[in-house]
Structure formats: structure tokens, C-alpha cells
Scaffold this motif. Structure first.
Motif, PDB file in Angstrom:
ATOM      1  N   GLN A 122       0.816  -1.197   0.000  1.00 25.53           N
ATOM      2  CA  GLN A 122       0.000   0.000   0.000  1.00 25.53           C
ATOM      3  C   GLN A 122       0.860   1.261   0.000  1.00 25.53           C
ATOM      4  OE1 GLN A 122      -3.382   0.001  -0.290  1.00 25.53           O
ATOM      5  NE2 GLN A 122      -2.993  -2.165  -0.676  1.00 25.53           N
ATOM      6  N   GLN A 123       2.034   1.192   0.664  1.00 25.40           N
ATOM      7  CA  GLN A 123       2.861   2.374   0.734  1.00 25.40           C
ATOM      8  C   GLN A 123       3.689   2.530  -0.535  1.00 25.40           C
ATOM      9  OE1 GLN A 123       3.266  -0.319   2.366  1.00 25.40           O
ATOM     10  NE2 GLN A 123       5.401  -0.911   2.621  1.00 25.40           N
ATOM     11  N   LYS A 124       4.083   3.770  -0.827  1.00 22.81           N
ATOM     12  CA  LYS A 124       4.877   4.054  -2.004  1.00 22.81           C
ATOM     13  C   LYS A 124       6.347   3.869  -1.644  1.00 22.81           C
ATOM     14  CE  LYS A 124       4.794   7.456  -5.705  1.00 22.81           C
ATOM     15  NZ  LYS A 124       4.331   8.789  -6.101  1.00 22.81           N
ATOM     16  N   VAL A 125       7.137   3.270  -2.533  1.00 22.96           N
ATOM     17  CA  VAL A 125       8.551   3.062  -2.265  1.00 22.96           C
ATOM     18  C   VAL A 125       9.383   3.741  -3.341  1.00 22.96           C
ATOM     19  CG1 VAL A 125       8.154   0.849  -1.148  1.00 22.96           C
ATOM     20  CG2 VAL A 125       8.651   0.911  -3.574  1.00 22.96           C
ATOM     21  N   GLU A 126      10.658   3.976  -3.015  1.00 22.76           N
ATOM     22  CA  GLU A 126      11.545   4.600  -3.970  1.00 22.76           C
ATOM     23  C   GLU A 126      11.878   3.615  -5.088  1.00 22.76           C
ATOM     24  OE1 GLU A 126      14.923   6.025  -1.973  1.00 22.76           O
ATOM     25  OE2 GLU A 126      13.815   7.405  -0.693  1.00 22.76           O
ATOM     26  N   GLN A 143       8.796   0.649  -9.120  1.00 27.90           N
ATOM     27  CA  GLN A 143       7.594   1.423  -9.397  1.00 27.90           C
ATOM     28  C   GLN A 143       7.383   1.509 -10.892  1.00 27.90           C
ATOM     29  OE1 GLN A 143       7.479   5.025  -7.196  1.00 27.90           O
ATOM     30  NE2 GLN A 143       5.734   5.879  -8.300  1.00 27.90           N
ATOM     31  N   LEU A 144       6.144   1.316 -11.323  1.00 28.34           N
ATOM     32  CA  LEU A 144       5.832   1.353 -12.746  1.00 28.34           C
ATOM     33  C   LEU A 144       5.683   2.791 -13.217  1.00 28.34           C
ATOM     34  CD1 LEU A 144       3.292  -1.588 -13.181  1.00 28.34           C
ATOM     35  CD2 LEU A 144       5.744  -1.583 -13.633  1.00 28.34           C
ATOM     36  N   GLY A 145       6.724   3.296 -13.880  1.00 25.20           N
ATOM     37  CA  GLY A 145       6.682   4.662 -14.394  1.00 25.20           C
ATOM     38  C   GLY A 145       6.394   5.673 -13.304  1.00 25.20           C
ATOM     39  N   ASP A 146       5.461   6.584 -13.589  1.00 28.08           N
ATOM     40  CA  ASP A 146       5.077   7.605 -12.619  1.00 28.08           C
ATOM     41  C   ASP A 146       3.814   7.220 -11.854  1.00 28.08           C
ATOM     42  OD1 ASP A 146       7.192   9.294 -13.341  1.00 28.08           O
ATOM     43  OD2 ASP A 146       6.048  10.096 -15.048  1.00 28.08           O
ATOM     44  N   SER A 147       3.350   5.988 -12.071  1.00 31.83           N
ATOM     45  CA  SER A 147       2.132   5.545 -11.392  1.00 31.83           C
ATOM     46  C   SER A 147       2.442   5.135  -9.956  1.00 31.83           C
ATOM     47  CB  SER A 147       1.522   4.356 -12.142  1.00 31.83           C
ATOM     48  OG  SER A 147       2.294   3.192 -11.908  1.00 31.83           O
TER      49      SER A 147
END
Length: 209
Positions: A122-126, A143-147
Motif C-alpha cells: 500500500q505504501q509508495k517506495v523509492e 515502481q511502474l513509471g510515474d504511477s
């Protein structure tokens, strides 16, 4: 036998740790060669899930297949009892199977996929410059692109096995699916539960250019 008790989103008291260690003494009757037992205690803070707010996952590692059981209840003592019931039943299956197939004790370790491995965090990672894991046990998140979509990849060692063995391994870890290499065709496969006592097998056939 080493016993490791850890909490996720919660603290684990010394009293509960002692209770877990006492309960796990039963394991030695069924798995005398067990080297390590991991117990994870998870607390769900959402009041809407109060009836299943405490989850216990127990994983046994020995020279044979990894065995896992988990259960949830409104309190962790109840969840532990439920998980222990499932675990003892799976340990009995291993013991009975070893009696019937003594030559198949040294089987490949199952992939041990956990919800963390198959769910998108759920959290965003670098972003990670390394996009594919290269060593067994290594996990890489990208991470997939800027999504906001994050993909987690983990590398496991796997030895070829039969469909029968794959179904057996799947039942021992309590998962609805299991990935393996078919010893007959050498194809990557997945067995999964369909309904009742019905199972399915998905095979991948790499197209040669």
C-alpha cells in the motif's frame, strides 16, 4: 528447536511469548527434526474487523517441506489455538506420508509465498535501479513509471517435482496455489484449488523464436 516470535503492527508481551513456547512443545512429537519455528502475530486496528483482529501465522522449517498454518480470531490466544489445530493436522499428514513414501523425505522446499509477496504494497517506495532479483531470497520492488503501482519480485530456488508432490506442498502451507517445475515436462507450472476436491494446473510453454 529455535522459536522466533515477532509482532506486526503490535507488541508481543513476554507472557504471550511464554504461552506460545509452551504450546509449540507439541510440535516436537510430530517434527523432531524441526530446526526453527517462526510465529508472526498481526493486529488489525480496523474496528470493523474486530472478530478477526488478531492473526497468528506459524511456520516450521526442517529438513523436509516447510509447513505453515494461520488463523484469526478476536483475541490472539484464540487465534493461536486455531492455528495450532491446523498445524498439528498438517504435521500428521507429513508424518503419515513419510511412512508411506520413506524415499521422498528430502523434497524441494516450497516457495513460501506470503500475502506480502503476492499483494501490491500500500505504501509508495523509492525506485530501485536493480529491477530483477539475482539471488535466492532476494526481493526487489520497482515502481511502474510515474504511477503509484509497485511491483515486488522475489527469487526462490526450486527443484522439479510431480503434480502430486506440488499439491501436497500446497496443502502444507495452506495456500490456494503453488508454483513449481514439472519434473516430467520441465515446464513452469502452478497448481490451484478450484472447488471441493477439484484442482487445476496451469502450464507455461516458452515459445522459441
Amino acid at each position: 528447536m529455535e522459536i522466533v516470535v515477532k509482532g506486526r503492527n503490535t507488541e508481543v508481551s513476554d507472557r504471550f511469548r511464554g504461552h506460545v513456547e509452551e504450546k509449540l512443545q507439541k510440535i516436537e512429537q510430530f517434527a523432531p527434526r524441526a530446526q526453527r519455528v517462526d510465529v508472526e502475530v498481526t493486529h488489525e486496528p480496523n474496528p470493523a474487523q474486530a472478530e478477526t483482529s488478531e492473526r497468528i501465522e506459524i511456520t516450521i522449517r526442517d529438513k523436509g517441506p516447510v509447513i505453515r498454518a494461520e488463523a484469526a480470531a478476536s483475541d490472539r490466544y484464540g487465534a493461536l489455538d486455531l492455528a495450532m489445530g491446523k498445524l498439528i493436522e498438517r504435521l500428521r499428514r507429513v508424518r503419515d506420508r513419510r511412512k508411506e513414501h520413506p524415499r521422498r523425505e528430502n523434497v524441494a522446499e516450497p516457495l513460501n509465498l506470503t500475502p506480502e509477496d503476492v499483494n501490491i504494497p500500500q505504501q509508495k517506495v523509492e525506485r530501485d535501479e536493480k529491477r530483477v532479483p539475482s539471488e535466492p531470497g532476494e526481493a526487489v520492488e520497482t515502481q511502474l513509471g510515474d504511477s503509484p503501482v509497485v511491483v515486488r519480485q522475489k527469487l526462490y530456488e526450486a527443484a522439479p517435482m510431480s503434480i502430486d508432490q506440488a499439491l501436497y506442498e500446497m496443502e502444507l502451507v495452506g495456500h490456494p496455489f503453488y508454483l513449481f517445475i514439472d519434473e516430467e515436462t520441465k515446464q513452469p507450472c502452478a497448481v490451484y484449488h478450484r472447488h471441493g476436491w477439484t484442482y487445476g494446473v496451469i502450464r507455461l510453454d516458452a515459445e522459441v523464436q
